[in-house]
Design a protein around this motif. Structure first.
Motif, PDB file in Angstrom:
ATOM      1  N   GLY A  35      35.945 -53.823 -46.747  1.00  0.00           N
ATOM      2  CA  GLY A  35      34.841 -54.785 -46.677  1.00  0.00           C
ATOM      3  C   GLY A  35      35.331 -56.200 -46.433  1.00  0.00           C
ATOM      4  N   HIS A  39      34.521 -58.545 -43.136  1.00  0.00           N
ATOM      5  CA  HIS A  39      33.982 -59.892 -43.291  1.00  0.00           C
ATOM      6  C   HIS A  39      34.926 -60.939 -42.708  1.00  0.00           C
ATOM      7  CE1 HIS A  39      31.590 -63.114 -44.895  1.00  0.00           C
ATOM      8  NE2 HIS A  39      32.700 -63.691 -45.313  1.00  0.00           N
ATOM      9  N   LEU A  43      32.422 -60.745 -39.445  1.00  0.00           N
ATOM     10  CA  LEU A  43      31.112 -61.121 -39.969  1.00  0.00           C
ATOM     11  C   LEU A  43      31.015 -62.572 -40.417  1.00  0.00           C
ATOM     12  CD1 LEU A  43      29.947 -57.946 -41.882  1.00  0.00           C
ATOM     13  CD2 LEU A  43      29.523 -58.612 -39.527  1.00  0.00           C
ATOM     14  N   ARG A  44      32.099 -63.185 -40.803  1.00  0.00           N
ATOM     15  CA  ARG A  44      31.994 -64.592 -41.212  1.00  0.00           C
ATOM     16  C   ARG A  44      31.616 -65.489 -40.043  1.00  0.00           C
ATOM     17  NH1 ARG A  44      37.636 -67.496 -41.406  1.00  0.00           N
ATOM     18  NH2 ARG A  44      38.779 -66.215 -39.938  1.00  0.00           N
ATOM     19  N   VAL A  47      27.311 -64.237 -38.974  1.00  0.00           N
ATOM     20  CA  VAL A  47      26.143 -64.400 -39.848  1.00  0.00           C
ATOM     21  C   VAL A  47      25.367 -65.662 -39.511  1.00  0.00           C
ATOM     22  CG1 VAL A  47      25.386 -64.687 -42.220  1.00  0.00           C
ATOM     23  CG2 VAL A  47      27.210 -63.089 -41.683  1.00  0.00           C
ATOM     24  N   TYR A  57      23.756 -57.440 -41.621  1.00  0.00           N
ATOM     25  CA  TYR A  57      25.203 -57.197 -41.708  1.00  0.00           C
ATOM     26  C   TYR A  57      25.772 -57.864 -42.956  1.00  0.00           C
ATOM     27  CZ  TYR A  57      25.353 -55.861 -36.705  1.00  0.00           C
ATOM     28  OH  TYR A  57      25.178 -55.253 -35.493  1.00  0.00           O
ATOM     29  N   ALA A  58      25.393 -59.110 -43.185  1.00  0.00           N
ATOM     30  CA  ALA A  58      25.923 -59.868 -44.317  1.00  0.00           C
ATOM     31  C   ALA A  58      25.486 -59.266 -45.653  1.00  0.00           C
ATOM     32  CB  ALA A  58      25.487 -61.322 -44.230  1.00  0.00           C
ATOM     33  N   ASN A  61      27.384 -55.993 -46.183  1.00  0.00           N
ATOM     34  CA  ASN A  61      28.782 -56.222 -46.504  1.00  0.00           C
ATOM     35  C   ASN A  61      28.944 -56.775 -47.916  1.00  0.00           C
ATOM     36  OD1 ASN A  61      31.468 -55.955 -45.364  1.00  0.00           O
ATOM     37  ND2 ASN A  61      31.592 -58.160 -45.736  1.00  0.00           N
ATOM     38  N   THR A  62      28.063 -57.672 -48.326  1.00  0.00           N
ATOM     39  CA  THR A  62      28.110 -58.204 -49.686  1.00  0.00           C
ATOM     40  C   THR A  62      27.842 -57.098 -50.704  1.00  0.00           C
ATOM     41  OG1 THR A  62      27.360 -60.347 -48.876  1.00  0.00           O
ATOM     42  CG2 THR A  62      27.140 -59.936 -51.233  1.00  0.00           C
ATOM     43  N   THR A 156      35.136 -53.309 -35.375  1.00  0.00           N
ATOM     44  CA  THR A 156      34.090 -53.319 -36.392  1.00  0.00           C
ATOM     45  C   THR A 156      33.553 -51.914 -36.624  1.00  0.00           C
ATOM     46  OG1 THR A 156      33.500 -55.556 -35.728  1.00  0.00           O
ATOM     47  CG2 THR A 156      31.898 -54.374 -37.058  1.00  0.00           C
TER      48      THR A 156
END
Length: 187
Positions: A35, A39, A43-44, A47, A57-58, A61-62, A156
């Motif tokens: 994860g 991220h 993903l960072r 988002v 997605y965020a 992932n969280t 990904t």
């Protein structure tokens, strides 16, 4: 080894709980690392609160990182319970953590399946949204992107496939731990 009442004897409980706890601990750490890689690499940058897919997605992932922490906690508690079978509070803690971990992993598995479906449906356009592509005359297409866009789609999806496998294993072993604690609590 089953006793006459159909329950495992204490020695068997200790061995099975120890193995299950170790497996949960290892799988939880691998899930957490996966994860964090997803991220940190993609993903960072992707988002955006204005885009529903990237927000999904965020959130997924969280939730996966929180679920991994629950699995790690469940593994530690199961290891402690394998050493000390008598405290009722520890049995209830493992019961609660294993139930929470299995439900959390199930929700993450479903959320990740939706993320994969949305990514495949949009052909990765959301993943490449932060990149700007400029076509200059006589020059090749230049890319201004905060990450390497050449393999972001496949990387990904590969990391998400690994996460799906890890979630499945986490669900299986969390349920196993849950059933062991039900037997210990004589429910």
């Amino acid at each position: 080894v089953l006793s006459a009442s159909g329950h495992l004897d204490p020695g068997s409980h200790q061995r099975v709980l120890m193995k299950t706890g170790l497996i949960l601990l290892i799988i939880g750490h691998l899930s957490f690392i996966t994860g964090a890689l997803v991220h940190g690499t993609v993903l960072r940058f992707v988002v955006s609160p204005r885009d529903a897919i990237s927000l999904q997605y965020a959130v997924t992932n969280t939730a996966s990182i929180i679920s991994a922490l629950l699995t790690i906690s469940c593994g530690i508690a199961a290891l402690m319970l394998s050493r000390y079978l008598s405290p009722a509070a520890l049995k209830w803690a493992v019961f609660t953590l294993s139930a929470s971990s299995s439900l959390g992993c199930l929700s993450c598995l479903l959320g990740l399946a939706v993320s994969i479906g949305l990514t495949l449906g949009s052909q990765g356009r959301v993943l490449l949204a932060p990149c700007t592509f400029a076509n200059v005359a006589l020059a090749p297409v230049s890319r201004e992107c905060p990450f390497d866009p050449t393999r972001v789609y496949s990387s990904t999806l590969s990391l998400w496939a690994i996460s799906l496998l890890l979630y499945s294993m986490e669900i299986f072993f969390s349920i196993r731990c849950f059933l062991l604690t039900i037997d210990l609590l004589r429910l």
